[in-house]
Write an enzyme that holds these catalytic residues in place. Structure first.
Site, PDB file in Angstrom:
ATOM      1  N   ARG A 101      -5.193  -1.749   9.101  1.00 18.34           N
ATOM      2  CA  ARG A 101      -5.123  -3.214   9.012  1.00 18.34           C
ATOM      3  C   ARG A 101      -5.349  -3.824  10.396  1.00 18.34           C
ATOM      4  O   ARG A 101      -6.387  -3.583  10.974  1.00 18.34           O
ATOM      5  CB  ARG A 101      -3.780  -3.645   8.416  1.00 18.34           C
ATOM      6  CG  ARG A 101      -3.855  -5.001   7.715  1.00 18.34           C
ATOM      7  CD  ARG A 101      -2.522  -5.378   7.142  1.00 18.34           C
ATOM      8  NE  ARG A 101      -2.225  -4.620   5.948  1.00 18.34           N
ATOM      9  CZ  ARG A 101      -2.621  -4.949   4.726  1.00 18.34           C
ATOM     10  NH1 ARG A 101      -3.354  -6.017   4.546  1.00 18.34           N
ATOM     11  NH2 ARG A 101      -2.304  -4.216   3.689  1.00 18.34           N
ATOM     12  N   ASP A 129       2.573  -0.030  11.879  1.00 19.22           N
ATOM     13  CA  ASP A 129       2.494  -1.355  12.518  1.00 19.22           C
ATOM     14  C   ASP A 129       3.795  -2.144  12.432  1.00 19.22           C
ATOM     15  O   ASP A 129       3.780  -3.370  12.446  1.00 19.22           O
ATOM     16  CB  ASP A 129       1.351  -2.162  11.873  1.00 19.22           C
ATOM     17  CG  ASP A 129       1.564  -2.359  10.372  1.00 19.22           C
ATOM     18  OD1 ASP A 129       2.459  -1.705   9.792  1.00 19.22           O
ATOM     19  OD2 ASP A 129       0.835  -3.174   9.785  1.00 19.22           O
ATOM     20  N   ARG A 160     -26.375  12.887  30.761  1.00 15.33           N
ATOM     21  CA  ARG A 160     -25.743  14.096  31.300  1.00 15.33           C
ATOM     22  C   ARG A 160     -26.053  15.314  30.430  1.00 15.33           C
ATOM     23  O   ARG A 160     -25.668  16.438  30.720  1.00 15.33           O
ATOM     24  CB  ARG A 160     -24.227  13.876  31.297  1.00 15.33           C
ATOM     25  CG  ARG A 160     -23.574  14.129  32.623  1.00 15.33           C
ATOM     26  CD  ARG A 160     -22.104  13.794  32.640  1.00 15.33           C
ATOM     27  NE  ARG A 160     -21.326  14.227  31.506  1.00 15.33           N
ATOM     28  CZ  ARG A 160     -20.414  13.468  30.884  1.00 15.33           C
ATOM     29  NH1 ARG A 160     -20.237  12.227  31.265  1.00 15.33           N
ATOM     30  NH2 ARG A 160     -19.717  13.938  29.884  1.00 15.33           N
ATOM     31  N   THR A 189       4.312   2.975   5.629  1.00 17.54           N
ATOM     32  CA  THR A 189       2.914   2.526   5.666  1.00 17.54           C
ATOM     33  C   THR A 189       2.141   3.447   6.603  1.00 17.54           C
ATOM     34  O   THR A 189       2.678   3.874   7.623  1.00 17.54           O
ATOM     35  CB  THR A 189       2.779   1.059   6.165  1.00 17.54           C
ATOM     36  OG1 THR A 189       1.408   0.831   6.556  1.00 17.54           O
ATOM     37  CG2 THR A 189       3.650   0.746   7.359  1.00 17.54           C
ATOM     38  N   ASP A 249       5.364  -4.520   6.186  1.00 14.70           N
ATOM     39  CA  ASP A 249       5.950  -5.813   6.568  1.00 14.70           C
ATOM     40  C   ASP A 249       5.938  -6.836   5.430  1.00 14.70           C
ATOM     41  O   ASP A 249       6.867  -7.634   5.301  1.00 14.70           O
ATOM     42  CB  ASP A 249       5.311  -6.364   7.850  1.00 14.70           C
ATOM     43  CG  ASP A 249       3.803  -6.473   7.748  1.00 14.70           C
ATOM     44  OD1 ASP A 249       3.219  -5.962   6.766  1.00 14.70           O
ATOM     45  OD2 ASP A 249       3.203  -7.089   8.651  1.00 14.70           O
ATOM     46  N   GLY A 250       4.913  -6.797   4.586  1.00 14.02           N
ATOM     47  CA  GLY A 250       4.869  -7.712   3.436  1.00 14.02           C
ATOM     48  C   GLY A 250       6.070  -7.461   2.531  1.00 14.02           C
ATOM     49  O   GLY A 250       6.713  -8.401   2.038  1.00 14.02           O
ATOM     50  N   SER A 251       6.391  -6.184   2.334  1.00  8.27           N
ATOM     51  CA  SER A 251       7.522  -5.810   1.480  1.00  8.27           C
ATOM     52  C   SER A 251       8.841  -6.260   2.118  1.00  8.27           C
ATOM     53  O   SER A 251       9.774  -6.672   1.433  1.00  8.27           O
ATOM     54  CB  SER A 251       7.561  -4.292   1.284  1.00  8.27           C
ATOM     55  OG  SER A 251       6.267  -3.814   1.018  1.00  8.27           O
ATOM     56  N   ASP A 295      -0.080   2.524   8.469  1.00 15.04           N
ATOM     57  CA  ASP A 295      -0.573   1.739   9.606  1.00 15.04           C
ATOM     58  C   ASP A 295       0.262   1.878  10.879  1.00 15.04           C
ATOM     59  O   ASP A 295      -0.208   1.575  11.959  1.00 15.04           O
ATOM     60  CB  ASP A 295      -0.633   0.250   9.232  1.00 15.04           C
ATOM     61  CG  ASP A 295      -1.535  -0.007   8.024  1.00 15.04           C
ATOM     62  OD1 ASP A 295      -2.397   0.844   7.738  1.00 15.04           O
ATOM     63  OD2 ASP A 295      -1.361  -1.046   7.372  1.00 15.04           O
ATOM     64  N   GLN A 335      -7.359   8.307   3.416  1.00 10.31           N
ATOM     65  CA  GLN A 335      -6.281   8.280   4.422  1.00 10.31           C
ATOM     66  C   GLN A 335      -4.918   7.988   3.808  1.00 10.31           C
ATOM     67  O   GLN A 335      -3.886   8.196   4.427  1.00 10.31           O
ATOM     68  CB  GLN A 335      -6.579   7.206   5.485  1.00 10.31           C
ATOM     69  CG  GLN A 335      -7.792   7.511   6.306  1.00 10.31           C
ATOM     70  CD  GLN A 335      -8.336   6.274   7.012  1.00 10.31           C
ATOM     71  OE1 GLN A 335      -8.066   6.036   8.171  1.00 10.31           O
ATOM     72  NE2 GLN A 335      -9.099   5.465   6.307  1.00 10.31           N
ATOM     73  N   GLY A 365       0.842  -1.199   0.000  1.00  8.65           N
ATOM     74  CA  GLY A 365       0.000   0.000   0.000  1.00  8.65           C
ATOM     75  C   GLY A 365       0.873   1.244   0.000  1.00  8.65           C
ATOM     76  O   GLY A 365       1.827   1.322   0.755  1.00  8.65           O
ATOM     77  N   ARG A 376       1.065  -5.239  -5.258  1.00  6.30           N
ATOM     78  CA  ARG A 376       1.193  -6.387  -4.347  1.00  6.30           C
ATOM     79  C   ARG A 376       1.316  -7.602  -5.264  1.00  6.30           C
ATOM     80  O   ARG A 376       0.405  -7.894  -6.019  1.00  6.30           O
ATOM     81  CB  ARG A 376      -0.053  -6.520  -3.462  1.00  6.30           C
ATOM     82  CG  ARG A 376      -0.333  -5.292  -2.579  1.00  6.30           C
ATOM     83  CD  ARG A 376      -1.423  -5.625  -1.565  1.00  6.30           C
ATOM     84  NE  ARG A 376      -2.020  -4.451  -0.948  1.00  6.30           N
ATOM     85  CZ  ARG A 376      -1.530  -3.822   0.119  1.00  6.30           C
ATOM     86  NH1 ARG A 376      -0.419  -4.241   0.674  1.00  6.30           N
ATOM     87  NH2 ARG A 376      -2.159  -2.779   0.625  1.00  6.30           N
ATOM     88  N   ARG A 434     -17.461  16.416  13.624  1.00  5.54           N
ATOM     89  CA  ARG A 434     -17.853  17.073  14.869  1.00  5.54           C
ATOM     90  C   ARG A 434     -18.699  18.325  14.596  1.00  5.54           C
ATOM     91  O   ARG A 434     -19.665  18.601  15.294  1.00  5.54           O
ATOM     92  CB  ARG A 434     -16.607  17.441  15.667  1.00  5.54           C
ATOM     93  CG  ARG A 434     -16.876  17.824  17.091  1.00  5.54           C
ATOM     94  CD  ARG A 434     -15.584  18.149  17.787  1.00  5.54           C
ATOM     95  NE  ARG A 434     -14.889  16.978  18.280  1.00  5.54           N
ATOM     96  CZ  ARG A 434     -15.293  16.261  19.326  1.00  5.54           C
ATOM     97  NH1 ARG A 434     -16.380  16.585  19.974  1.00  5.54           N
ATOM     98  NH2 ARG A 434     -14.604  15.213  19.730  1.00  5.54           N
ATOM     99  N   GLY A 454     -10.432  14.033  20.251  1.00  7.00           N
ATOM    100  CA  GLY A 454     -11.353  14.120  21.396  1.00  7.00           C
ATOM    101  C   GLY A 454     -12.498  13.124  21.347  1.00  7.00           C
ATOM    102  O   GLY A 454     -13.618  13.426  21.778  1.00  7.00           O
ATOM    103  N   ALA A 455     -12.236  11.919  20.841  1.00  5.02           N
ATOM    104  CA  ALA A 455     -13.309  10.920  20.737  1.00  5.02           C
ATOM    105  C   ALA A 455     -13.739  10.415  22.119  1.00  5.02           C
ATOM    106  O   ALA A 455     -12.926  10.365  23.041  1.00  5.02           O
ATOM    107  CB  ALA A 455     -12.823   9.749  19.887  1.00  5.02           C
TER     108      ALA A 455
HETATM  109  O1  F6P Z   1      -1.406  -1.101   4.726  1.00  4.11           O
HETATM  110  C1  F6P Z   1      -2.035   0.057   4.304  1.00  4.11           C
HETATM  111  C2  F6P Z   1      -3.509  -0.169   4.082  1.00  4.11           C
HETATM  112  O2  F6P Z   1      -4.086   1.034   3.627  1.00  4.11           O
HETATM  113  C3  F6P Z   1      -4.279  -0.714   5.285  1.00  4.11           C
HETATM  114  O3  F6P Z   1      -4.569   0.293   6.231  1.00  4.11           O
HETATM  115  C4  F6P Z   1      -5.476  -1.321   4.626  1.00  4.11           C
HETATM  116  O4  F6P Z   1      -6.061  -2.325   5.434  1.00  4.11           O
HETATM  117  C5  F6P Z   1      -4.892  -1.888   3.368  1.00  4.11           C
HETATM  118  O5  F6P Z   1      -3.703  -1.162   3.097  1.00  4.11           O
HETATM  119  C6  F6P Z   1      -5.758  -1.835   2.145  1.00  4.11           C
HETATM  120  O6  F6P Z   1      -5.105  -2.533   1.140  1.00  4.11           O
HETATM  121  P1  F6P Z   1      -5.402  -2.410  -0.418  1.00  4.11           P
HETATM  122  O7  F6P Z   1      -4.725  -1.172  -0.916  1.00  4.11           O
HETATM  123  O8  F6P Z   1      -4.784  -3.633  -1.005  1.00  4.11           O
HETATM  124  O9  F6P Z   1      -6.884  -2.324  -0.585  1.00  4.11           O
END
Ligand code: F6P
Length: 319
Positions: A171, A129, A211, A125, A103-105, A127, A251, A11, A72, A154, A185-186
């Site tokens: 992910r 992650d 409240r 990425t 991580d896949g890469s 993410d 995003q 991604g 990919r 909001r 502020g969620a």
């Molecule tokens: O890893 C980045 C990401 O945008 C993730 O947040 C999301 O789950 C995934 O890639 C979506 O993958 P694709 O681009 O293959 O739809």
């Protein structure tokens, strides 16, 4: 080392372009040639690569996406695919490869390194992650996009008595939701690493409503499940009117923030340094604002963790 390659894979993430720019310019600074590979590992197997010069990375530092495109590739996961990739690099006189991705890469980079071809990974990425680095390239930009979206929701939320659920990407990781939820502020942040009992989420919503709270915002990471399903469950349990926004691919787009540009520049340059100094199978990262590098095998065997303090703080601030 006289010639290296660079590719982006998986991604895309905002900041990949400044990372490519840093790789190309840092290498040329050290009299090393750079070949840009298009479409990630797929393009590598097909020999889709060409020489880059200083000008080919001009005017890209502010651009989202990746000028090298991404993909990919299933084929690359096979031994034959990896051999084909190595043959192509040898044919083009490339001696080492920089892989910008998640991580896949990195799993691909690990395979190539094991087969004798030196690779260095640069974490890119949205993410956030990846273990061994506090931040990945693209996370900060995506985070700011999510915050902007929350602020907008909001605005409309203040005009209605509703519960809003905002689903973020990430992910299996909750970083994007956690950081966005805290800074937006969620009322509740629902992430895979810390699934709060559903009843607690509902009780808090109802308490807030009693409240006199007019609206509530729940940020939910996609790794937990569908925002729409979650919204339905909330509605059923609390009888509160709910609305769901799935932020999706917005995003992944947009001009990288200053933070991401600086991070990408530092990590890209560091990767070149490692490669020309004879390193292989390493990932560069940033920890406590210092550049670090780790064995890619180690990184792949570790789990990224969310920041527990931040999670606890978010709970304290949303009572
Ligand atoms: O890893 C980045 C990401 O945008 C993730 O947040 C999301 O789950 C995934 O890639 C979506 O993958 P694709 O681009 O293959 O739809």
């Amino acid at each position: 080392v006289k010639r290296i390659g660079v590719l982006t894979s998986g991604g895309d993430a905002p900041g990949m372009n400044p990372a490519i720019r840093a790789v190309v310019r840092k290498a040329i600074y050290h009299d090393v040639e750079v070949y840009g590979v298009k479409y990630g590992y797929q393009g590598l197997m097909e020999g889709n690569m060409s020489k880059m010069d200083l000008g080919s990375v001009g005017d890209i530092i502010q651009r989202g996406g990746t000028i090298l495109y991404s993909a990919r590739s299933e084929e690359f996961k096979t031994d034959e695919g990896q051999q084909r990739a190595i043959e192509q690099m040898k044919k083009h006189g490339i001696e080492g490869l920089i892989v910008i991705g998640g991580d896949g890469s990195f799993r691909g980079a690990k395979k190539l390194t094991e087969k004798g071809f030196p690779c260095i990974g640069v974490p890119g990425t949205i993410d956030n992650d990846i273990a061994g680095t506090d931040f990945t390239i693209g996370f900060d930009t995506a985070l700011n996009t999510v915050i902007e979206a929350i602020d907008r929701v909001r605005d409309t939320a203040t005009s209605h008595e509703r519960t809003y659920i905002i689903e973020t990407m990430g992910r299996n990781a909750g970083d994007l939701a956690l950081w966005a939820g805290l800074s937006g502020g969620a009322e509740s942040i629902i992430i895979p690493e810390k699934e709060e009992p559903f009843q607690d989420v509902c009780d808090r919503l109802v308490r807030g409503h009693q409240r006199g709270k007019k609206h509530s915002i729940i940020v939910l990471a996609e790794g937990v499940g569908s925002g729409f399903e979650y919204g339905e469950r909330i509605k059923k349990e609390t009888n509160l009117e709910t609305r769901v926004t799935v932020l999706g691919y917005i995003q992944r787009g947009g001009s990288p923030t200053a933070q991401d540009r600086v991070l990408a520049s530092r990590l890209g340059a560091k990767a070149v340094e490692l490669l020309i100094n004879g390193n292989a199978g390493r990932m560069v990262g940033i920890q406590n604002n210092k550049l670090v590098d780790y064995d890619i095998n180690e990184i792949l065997s570790l789990k990224h963790h969310i920041n527990e303090d931040m999670y606890n703080l978010s709970k304290e601030l949303s009572i």
